[in-house]
Scaffold this motif. Structure first.
Motif, short mmCIF file in Angstrom:
data_model
loop_
_atom_site.label_atom_id
_atom_site.label_comp_id
_atom_site.label_asym_id
_atom_site.label_seq_id
_atom_site.Cartn_x
_atom_site.Cartn_y
_atom_site.Cartn_z
N LEU A 222 0.83 -1.19 0.00
CA LEU A 222 0.00 0.00 0.00
C LEU A 222 0.87 1.26 0.00
N ALA A 223 1.93 1.24 0.80
CA ALA A 223 2.85 2.38 0.83
C ALA A 223 3.59 2.53 -0.49
N LEU A 224 3.96 1.40 -1.09
CA LEU A 224 4.69 1.43 -2.35
C LEU A 224 3.84 2.03 -3.46
N ARG A 225 2.53 1.81 -3.40
CA ARG A 225 1.65 2.39 -4.42
C ARG A 225 1.72 3.91 -4.42
N GLY A 226 2.04 4.49 -3.26
CA GLY A 226 2.10 5.94 -3.18
C GLY A 226 3.41 6.52 -3.65
N THR A 227 4.43 5.70 -3.82
CA THR A 227 5.76 6.22 -4.18
C THR A 227 6.29 5.67 -5.50
N ALA A 228 5.75 4.56 -5.97
CA ALA A 228 6.29 3.92 -7.18
C ALA A 228 5.13 3.57 -8.12
N PRO A 229 4.81 4.44 -9.05
CA PRO A 229 3.68 4.16 -9.96
C PRO A 229 3.99 3.02 -10.92
N LEU A 230 2.95 2.39 -11.39
CA LEU A 230 3.11 1.39 -12.44
C LEU A 230 3.55 2.08 -13.72
N PRO A 231 4.28 1.38 -14.58
CA PRO A 231 4.69 1.98 -15.85
C PRO A 231 3.49 2.43 -16.67
N PRO A 232 3.54 3.59 -17.29
CA PRO A 232 2.42 4.06 -18.12
C PRO A 232 2.10 3.05 -19.23
N GLY A 233 0.83 2.74 -19.38
CA GLY A 233 0.41 1.84 -20.45
C GLY A 233 0.68 0.37 -20.20
N LEU A 234 1.13 0.03 -18.98
CA LEU A 234 1.41 -1.38 -18.69
C LEU A 234 0.14 -2.22 -18.79
N PRO A 235 0.15 -3.32 -19.57
CA PRO A 235 -1.03 -4.20 -19.60
C PRO A 235 -1.18 -4.93 -18.25
N VAL A 236 -2.30 -4.69 -17.60
CA VAL A 236 -2.58 -5.32 -16.30
C VAL A 236 -3.93 -6.02 -16.40
N THR A 237 -3.98 -7.26 -15.94
CA THR A 237 -5.23 -8.02 -15.93
C THR A 237 -5.49 -8.54 -14.52
N VAL A 238 -6.70 -8.37 -14.06
CA VAL A 238 -7.14 -8.94 -12.79
C VAL A 238 -8.13 -10.05 -13.11
N LEU A 239 -7.74 -11.27 -12.80
CA LEU A 239 -8.61 -12.43 -12.97
C LEU A 239 -9.19 -12.78 -11.60
N ALA A 240 -10.50 -12.79 -11.48
CA ALA A 240 -11.14 -13.05 -10.20
C ALA A 240 -11.96 -14.33 -10.25
N ALA A 241 -12.01 -15.01 -9.12
CA ALA A 241 -12.85 -16.20 -8.98
C ALA A 241 -13.89 -15.92 -7.91
N PRO A 242 -14.97 -15.22 -8.26
CA PRO A 242 -15.96 -14.85 -7.24
C PRO A 242 -16.60 -16.04 -6.56
N ASP A 243 -16.82 -17.12 -7.31
CA ASP A 243 -17.37 -18.36 -6.75
C ASP A 243 -18.59 -18.08 -5.89
N GLY A 244 -19.46 -17.18 -6.38
CA GLY A 244 -20.70 -16.90 -5.66
C GLY A 244 -20.61 -15.80 -4.63
N SER A 245 -19.43 -15.21 -4.40
CA SER A 245 -19.27 -14.17 -3.39
C SER A 245 -19.31 -12.79 -4.05
N ALA A 246 -20.42 -12.08 -3.85
CA ALA A 246 -20.55 -10.74 -4.43
C ALA A 246 -19.54 -9.79 -3.80
N ARG A 247 -19.25 -9.97 -2.52
CA ARG A 247 -18.29 -9.09 -1.84
C ARG A 247 -16.89 -9.25 -2.41
N TRP A 248 -16.48 -10.50 -2.65
CA TRP A 248 -15.15 -10.74 -3.21
C TRP A 248 -15.05 -10.16 -4.61
N GLU A 249 -16.12 -10.28 -5.39
CA GLU A 249 -16.09 -9.72 -6.73
C GLU A 249 -15.99 -8.20 -6.67
N ARG A 250 -16.71 -7.55 -5.75
CA ARG A 250 -16.60 -6.09 -5.63
C ARG A 250 -15.17 -5.68 -5.29
#
Length: 289
Positions: A222-250
Motif C-alpha cells: 500500500l505504501a509502495l503504491r504511493g511512491t512507485a507508480p506502475l509503468p504508463p500503459g502497462l497491460p494489467v489483468t485482474v482475474l477473479a474467482a468470485p465463486d458466488g461471493s458478491a463481496r469478493w467480486e466487488r
C-alpha cells in the motif's frame, strides 16, 4: 533436468539469491513470463498453465523460501524483498534485463499478487505485463507485531511433534479440495512430489511464517503504491474467482479500477484458478507482448 524423490522434473535447477538456494523450473521459448504461486503452494501447481504457455513463452516457476524445494528463508518476507527476489531469480537464471533478456510478464496468484505488483512498481523497465490471479486484496491492512514470533514458536513446536510428516500431505489435499471446483476430485499434483514437499517441517514452518507477515506485506505494498507508480500503459489483468461471493467480486473489481486493469470474472473457478481454469490464465498472459 533433475530427479526429485523419484520424479524427473524437466528444467529444474537451483539458484542462490540472497544466500538462499531457490528451486526453479524453466521451460519453453520466447518472451519470459514468471508464475508466482500463492501461500503454501509449489511450482507444480502451475503445471496446467505452463503446459499451455511453453509453446509461446519461456516460463519461469520458482519456490519462495520455505516453499516447494527451496531452502528456508533467512529474513522476514517484505513487499520490496519479494519483488527483488523475482528480479534476483531471473538474474541468476540468466534471464535478467542486463543479460540480454527483455521485460517479463509477471503472474501472481493469491498472496503472490502482492509480490507481482511490487515487482512491476520497483522494476518498471523490466515489466512487460502484470496478471493477478485471484490476488489477495487488503484495503486497510493492520500488521500485528507479535504474530511472526508466535508463528515461529508454533511452527517449531508442531514440527518437533512430527505434525508435518504425519499430516502435511493430507492438509494440502484438504486445502486443494476446498479451494477448487474440482470437489470431490483428488489433488491433481504428483503424489510423490506432494509427499516430498509437504511432509517437511521446512515447508510447514515457511507457510506459517509467510502467513504471519501477510498484513505487513500488504501494508508495505500500500505504501509502495504511493511512491512507485506502475509503468504508463502497462497491460494489467485482474482475474477473479468470485465463486458466488458478491463481496469478493466487488473487491476484485475495485482492485482492477485502482490499477487501471482489465477485469475478468472466471467462472466456474475456485481460488486455485490455475487448476480450475488454466486456459483463462494462459489467455491473459498471451495478451501481453
Amino acid at each position: 533436468m533433475s530427479t526429485v524423490a523419484g520424479s524427473t522434473v524437466a528444467g529444474s535447477t537451483f539458484v542462490r539469491v540472497g544466500g538462499v538456494a531457490h528451486h526453479a523450473v524453466v521451460a519453453g521459448s520466447g518472451p519470459v513470463c514468471v508464475l508466482a504461486a500463492g501461500l503454501g503452494m509449489s511450482w507444480f501447481d502451475w503445471d496446467p498453465v505452463a503446459a499451455l504457455l511453453t509453446p509461446y513463452r519461456t516460463v519461469v516457476r520458482f519456490d519462495r523460501p520455505g516453499h516447494g524445494l527451496s531452502q528456508a528463508g533467512t529474513a522476514p518476507p517484505t513487499a520490496e524483498g519479494e519483488a527483488d527476489r523475482i528480479a534476483g531469480v531471473l538474474d541468476a537464471l540468466g534471464l535478467g534485463a542486463g543479460l540480454g533478456a527483455g521485460p517479463v510478464t509477471v503472474v501472481g496468484h493469491s498472496i503472490a499478487g502482492f509480490h507481482a505488483e511490487a515487482f512491476a512498481r520497483r522494476h518498471p523497465a523490466r515489466t512487460a505485463g502484470l496478471v493477478l490471479v485471484d490476488s489477495s486484496v487488503e484495503e486497510h491492512p493492520h500488521p500485528v507485531r507479535p504474530a511472526p514470533a508466535l508463528a515461529r514458536g508454533l511452527g517449531a513446536l508442531l514440527a518437533a511433534a512430527g505434525i508435518p510428516a504425519a499430516l502435511g500431505p493430507a492438509a494440502r489435499a484438504l486445502s486443494v479440495r476446498r479451494s477448487t471446483r474440482r470437489r470431490p476430485g483428488p489433488d491433481p499434483a504428483p503424489r510423490d512430489l506432494v509427499r516430498r514437499v509437504y511432509r517437511t517441517s521446512r515447508v510447514f514452518r515457511g507457510t506459517l511464517d509467510e502467513n504471519a507477515h501477510y498484513e505487513a506485506v500488504a501494508a508495505q505494498l500500500l505504501a509502495l503504491r504511493g511512491t512507485a507508480p506502475l509503468p504508463p500503459g502497462l497491460p494489467v489483468t485482474v482475474l477473479a474467482a468470485p465463486d458466488g461471493s458478491a463481496r469478493w467480486e466487488r473487491r476484485q473489481r475495485a482492485l482492477a479500477r485502482r490499477l487501471g486493469a482489465r477485469y475478468e470474472a472466471v467462472e466456474p473457478s475456485g481460488h486455485l484458478m490455475m487448476l480450475d481454469a488454466p486456459q483463462a490464465v494462459a489467455r491473459a498472459v498471451l495478451r501481453t507482448p
